[in-house]
Design an enzyme around this catalytic site. Structure first.
Site, mmCIF file in Angstrom:
data_model
loop_
_atom_site.group_PDB
_atom_site.id
_atom_site.type_symbol
_atom_site.label_atom_id
_atom_site.label_comp_id
_atom_site.label_asym_id
_atom_site.label_seq_id
_atom_site.Cartn_x
_atom_site.Cartn_y
_atom_site.Cartn_z
ATOM 1 N N ASN A 7 0.882 -1.167 0.000
ATOM 2 C CA ASN A 7 0.000 0.000 0.000
ATOM 3 C C ASN A 7 0.926 1.225 0.000
ATOM 4 O O ASN A 7 1.642 1.470 0.975
ATOM 5 C CB ASN A 7 -0.910 -0.008 1.230
ATOM 6 C CG ASN A 7 -1.812 1.218 1.275
ATOM 7 O OD1 ASN A 7 -1.416 2.307 0.886
ATOM 8 N ND2 ASN A 7 -3.025 1.042 1.762
ATOM 9 N N GLU A 34 -3.986 1.860 -2.854
ATOM 10 C CA GLU A 34 -4.064 3.298 -2.602
ATOM 11 C C GLU A 34 -3.186 4.103 -3.565
ATOM 12 O O GLU A 34 -2.372 4.932 -3.144
ATOM 13 C CB GLU A 34 -3.741 3.642 -1.138
ATOM 14 C CG GLU A 34 -4.911 3.357 -0.210
ATOM 15 C CD GLU A 34 -4.889 4.206 1.054
ATOM 16 O OE1 GLU A 34 -5.507 5.292 1.037
ATOM 17 O OE2 GLU A 34 -4.268 3.786 2.054
ATOM 18 N N ASP A 145 -3.887 -5.012 0.994
ATOM 19 C CA ASP A 145 -4.106 -4.400 2.304
ATOM 20 C C ASP A 145 -5.457 -4.886 2.790
ATOM 21 O O ASP A 145 -6.492 -4.419 2.318
ATOM 22 C CB ASP A 145 -4.074 -2.879 2.169
ATOM 23 C CG ASP A 145 -4.358 -2.173 3.494
ATOM 24 O OD1 ASP A 145 -4.637 -2.862 4.498
ATOM 25 O OD2 ASP A 145 -4.313 -0.935 3.509
ATOM 26 N N ASN A 147 -6.620 -4.645 5.850
ATOM 27 C CA ASN A 147 -7.145 -3.819 6.941
ATOM 28 C C ASN A 147 -7.751 -4.677 8.056
ATOM 29 O O ASN A 147 -8.757 -4.283 8.686
ATOM 30 C CB ASN A 147 -8.156 -2.789 6.411
ATOM 31 C CG ASN A 147 -7.474 -1.463 6.056
ATOM 32 O OD1 ASN A 147 -6.610 -0.973 6.789
ATOM 33 N ND2 ASN A 147 -7.840 -0.894 4.929
ATOM 34 N N ASP A 216 -1.187 -6.376 5.965
ATOM 35 C CA ASP A 216 -0.935 -6.605 4.536
ATOM 36 C C ASP A 216 -0.554 -8.072 4.371
ATOM 37 O O ASP A 216 0.445 -8.525 4.928
ATOM 38 C CB ASP A 216 0.180 -5.670 4.051
ATOM 39 C CG ASP A 216 -0.218 -4.218 4.227
ATOM 40 O OD1 ASP A 216 -0.879 -3.676 3.318
ATOM 41 O OD2 ASP A 216 0.084 -3.641 5.305
ATOM 42 N N ASP A 245 2.850 4.720 4.892
ATOM 43 C CA ASP A 245 2.700 4.161 6.239
ATOM 44 C C ASP A 245 2.758 2.621 6.218
ATOM 45 O O ASP A 245 2.879 2.006 7.282
ATOM 46 C CB ASP A 245 1.442 4.688 6.945
ATOM 47 C CG ASP A 245 0.204 4.712 6.071
ATOM 48 O OD1 ASP A 245 0.303 4.450 4.859
ATOM 49 O OD2 ASP A 245 -0.872 4.991 6.605
ATOM 50 N N HIS A 246 2.714 2.012 5.031
ATOM 51 C CA HIS A 246 2.864 0.558 4.889
ATOM 52 C C HIS A 246 4.221 0.237 4.267
ATOM 53 O O HIS A 246 4.822 1.079 3.600
ATOM 54 C CB HIS A 246 1.801 -0.004 3.950
ATOM 55 C CG HIS A 246 0.391 0.165 4.417
ATOM 56 N ND1 HIS A 246 -0.384 -0.880 4.827
ATOM 57 C CD2 HIS A 246 -0.392 1.276 4.505
ATOM 58 C CE1 HIS A 246 -1.589 -0.440 5.161
ATOM 59 N NE2 HIS A 246 -1.621 0.863 4.979
#
Length: 255
Positions: A7, A34, A145, A147, A216, A245-246
């Site tokens: 991501n 994303e 991802d 989540n 992930d 952030d990933h």
DNA sequence: ATGGTGGTCCAACCA
């Protein structure tokens, strides 16, 4: 075959990182989430110059998924039955005989919220579709991802996160239902370090303090999971200047 | 206990 998921939180901002990582890691497939990029603006030429073909399903500002591959992808699917959804979160394609399903699962915001209900409904519909995919494509990888942190060991502070978004029982049950389609979380097929995470909040110096979650995932069908030789989280890109952030998760499969 | 950072795009949303 080396297959990865990342991501990137805006492909426009992260393109230099993606190119640098592709150059170093040389995966056969990279599933990206994303992208936040409409199809007209997708950086095809730059990625092509790095030796990768692209297929993508983009959207302005939010979401957006792509599959980058050394060999051209075919049989591209962006929409599935029973889910009439403008949000671009799903991209399936065949690369070198492997069916790749790239998912950017709904975040869900907060347990009990409208977005949370949408997340669970989205997961149920995607799961019904995946059930067909498993029978249709023996060599199937479902990655992205999710989540959802599958278990407490995938959470830096399971007590603080208990019942919270990304960790709640309904989400974990939904993930288990997907895994019960004979889709194995290949990361757990191998011995792994403690506190191995793939996402850290930008806030509160999350990465420096390793306050992360493993959300992930790379799930593989029986035929593929049996040939998986390695799965690792590559923390390096998270240490770069202005990171996503990933960080990427990478799996290798014997030919 | 609260809010903190970052992307998109300039107010407010999403994560």
């Amino acid at each position: 075959m080396k297959i990865a998921t990342w991501n990137v939180n805006s492909l426009k901002v992260r393109l230099p990182h993606v190119l640098q990582w592709l150059e170093a890691a040389q995966p056969d497939v990279l599933a990206v989430q994303e992208t936040k990029t409409v199809d007209e603006n997708f950086p095809l030429a730059e990625i092509e110059a790095a030796g990768y073909k692209s297929v993508f399903s983009g959207q302005k500002t939010y979401n957006g998924v792509a599959i980058l591959s050394k060999v051209e992808a075919s049989e591209v699917v962006t929409d599935i039955p029973y889910l009439d959804d403008p949000q671009r979160r799903i991209l399936a394609a065949t690369v070198d005989g492997v069916r790749v399903v790239n998912l950017y699962v709904v975040n869900g915001s907060e347990v009990g919220s409208e977005k949370y209900a949408y997340k669970l409904d989205w997961l149920a519909k995607v799961t019904a579709w995946l059930q067909e995919q498993v029978t249709q494509y023996p060599k199937l990888v479902v990655l992205g991802d999710f989540n959802i942190a599958p278990e407490d060991r995938d959470v830096h502070d399971p007590v603080a996160w208990e019942g919270q978004i990304l960790c709640s029982e309904p989400e974990r049950t939904a993930l288990q239902t997907i895994q019960s389609l004979d889709l194995s979380d290949v990361f757990r097929q191998f011995e792994q370090p403690e506190k191995a995470f793939s996402w850290w909040d930008y806030r509160a110096a999350g990465f420096r303090r390793n306050l992360g979650l493993r959300i992930d995932l790379i799930l593989a069908s029986k035929a593929l999971s049996e040939s998986c030789t390695r799965c690792v989280i590559d923390r390096e890109p998270r240490t770069w200047e202005k990171p996503s952030d990933h960080t990427p998760v990478v799996a290798e499969f014997a030919e």
